[in-house]
Design a protein around this motif. Structure first.
Motif, short mmCIF file in Angstrom:
data_model
loop_
_atom_site.label_atom_id
_atom_site.label_comp_id
_atom_site.label_asym_id
_atom_site.label_seq_id
_atom_site.Cartn_x
_atom_site.Cartn_y
_atom_site.Cartn_z
N PRO A 25 0.58 -1.29 0.27
CA PRO A 25 -0.28 -0.60 -0.24
C PRO A 25 1.07 0.73 0.03
N ASN A 26 2.28 1.15 -0.28
CA ASN A 26 2.70 2.66 0.26
C ASN A 26 4.15 1.80 -0.42
N TYR A 27 4.31 2.65 -1.27
CA TYR A 27 5.44 2.74 -2.33
C TYR A 27 6.16 4.21 -3.02
N ILE A 28 7.52 4.33 -3.15
CA ILE A 28 8.39 4.87 -3.92
C ILE A 28 8.39 5.04 -5.01
N ILE A 29 8.33 5.35 -5.72
CA ILE A 29 9.08 5.62 -7.43
C ILE A 29 9.83 7.06 -7.80
N PRO A 30 11.11 6.53 -7.69
CA PRO A 30 11.41 8.27 -7.52
C PRO A 30 12.50 8.08 -9.03
N GLY A 31 11.88 9.69 -9.70
CA GLY A 31 12.26 10.57 -10.83
C GLY A 31 13.32 10.28 -10.93
N ASN A 32 14.13 10.60 -12.43
CA ASN A 32 16.01 11.13 -12.34
C ASN A 32 16.33 11.67 -11.25
N GLN A 33 17.45 11.00 -10.76
CA GLN A 33 18.19 12.51 -9.56
C GLN A 33 19.49 12.34 -9.49
N SER A 34 19.20 12.77 -11.66
CA SER A 34 20.81 12.96 -11.79
C SER A 34 21.48 14.65 -12.07
N THR A 36 20.48 15.87 -9.36
CA THR A 36 19.96 16.72 -7.86
C THR A 36 20.64 17.42 -6.97
N LYS A 37 20.35 18.64 -6.51
CA LYS A 37 21.36 19.19 -6.33
C LYS A 37 20.34 20.28 -5.53
N THR A 38 19.66 21.02 -5.91
CA THR A 38 18.45 21.59 -4.45
C THR A 38 17.54 20.90 -4.57
N VAL A 39 16.93 20.65 -5.36
CA VAL A 39 15.42 19.36 -5.67
C VAL A 39 15.79 18.03 -5.52
N ALA A 40 15.75 17.62 -4.87
CA ALA A 40 14.53 16.17 -5.22
C ALA A 40 13.63 15.50 -5.95
N SER A 41 13.31 14.88 -7.04
CA SER A 41 12.22 14.63 -7.57
C SER A 41 11.74 12.56 -7.50
N VAL A 42 10.00 12.98 -7.20
CA VAL A 42 9.98 11.51 -7.44
C VAL A 42 8.29 11.25 -8.05
N ASP A 43 8.62 10.23 -8.85
CA ASP A 43 7.22 10.52 -9.49
C ASP A 43 6.18 10.11 -9.58
N LEU A 44 6.18 9.24 -8.28
CA LEU A 44 4.79 8.80 -7.57
C LEU A 44 5.09 8.23 -5.81
N VAL A 45 4.33 8.88 -5.30
CA VAL A 45 4.03 8.59 -3.74
C VAL A 45 3.16 7.61 -3.50
N ARG A 46 2.92 6.62 -3.07
CA ARG A 46 1.42 6.33 -2.92
C ARG A 46 1.69 5.81 -1.28
N ALA A 47 0.84 6.58 -0.16
CA ALA A 47 0.64 6.92 1.03
C ALA A 47 -0.47 5.97 1.28
N ASP A 48 -0.46 4.80 2.24
CA ASP A 48 -1.73 4.94 3.45
C ASP A 48 -2.81 5.78 4.49
N GLU A 49 -1.81 6.73 4.67
CA GLU A 49 -1.97 8.23 5.23
C GLU A 49 -1.82 8.96 5.07
N VAL A 80 5.98 14.86 -7.05
CA VAL A 80 7.23 15.12 -5.76
C VAL A 80 8.06 15.84 -6.10
N LYS A 81 8.23 17.39 -5.62
CA LYS A 81 9.57 17.91 -5.58
C LYS A 81 9.87 17.98 -4.12
N VAL A 82 11.12 17.72 -3.89
CA VAL A 82 11.52 18.18 -2.39
C VAL A 82 12.52 18.34 -2.12
N ARG A 83 12.46 20.12 -2.05
CA ARG A 83 13.51 21.30 -1.88
C ARG A 83 15.11 20.84 -0.95
N LEU A 84 16.05 20.23 -1.60
CA LEU A 84 17.37 19.77 -0.36
C LEU A 84 17.89 21.42 0.07
#
Length: 113
Positions: A25-34, A36-49, A80-84
């Protein structure tokens, strides 16, 4: 027959989500991180909460410093974008953390693809 960009995007998300359904039910599918300096990208995050996606340095099989985090909603979260707060030293590890602080999913991503 003509498909809109939204229709094609929705179909792509369903296809990705369907292929990751075996992951639980919970998983992470990362995007291309090649680049990555200030932002990490995630194509899909599935959370049950409602949860928090945390990004850590990851090197030699060890989790390092927390680089940043972003809140995600229950259900499927795309692009999903995560500011680093610092650039990764090596690879990154994504940790999906539930409201009680328990890790729900963990995925390592290569930043030098």
């Amino acid at each position: 027959m003509t498909f809109s960009l939204k229709t094609l995007s929705a179909a792509a998300v369903i296809a990705v989500a369907g292929s990751a359904a075996f992951a639980g039910p919970n998983y992470i599918i990362p995007g291309n991180q090649s680049d990555t300096k200030t932002v990490a990208s995630v194509d899909l995050v599935r959370a049950d909460e409602n949860a928090t996606l945390q990004v850590y340095n990851f090197h030699g099989g060890e989790r390092g410093a927390l680089l940043g985090s972003a809140d995600v909603n229950a259900g499927a979260n795309t692009n999903v974008k995560v500011r680093l707060n610092a650039s990764p030293v090596s690879d990154v590890e994504f940790v999906l953390v539930g409201s009680n602080g328990t890790p729900l999913a963990i995925k390592t991503a290569d930043t030098y693809q």
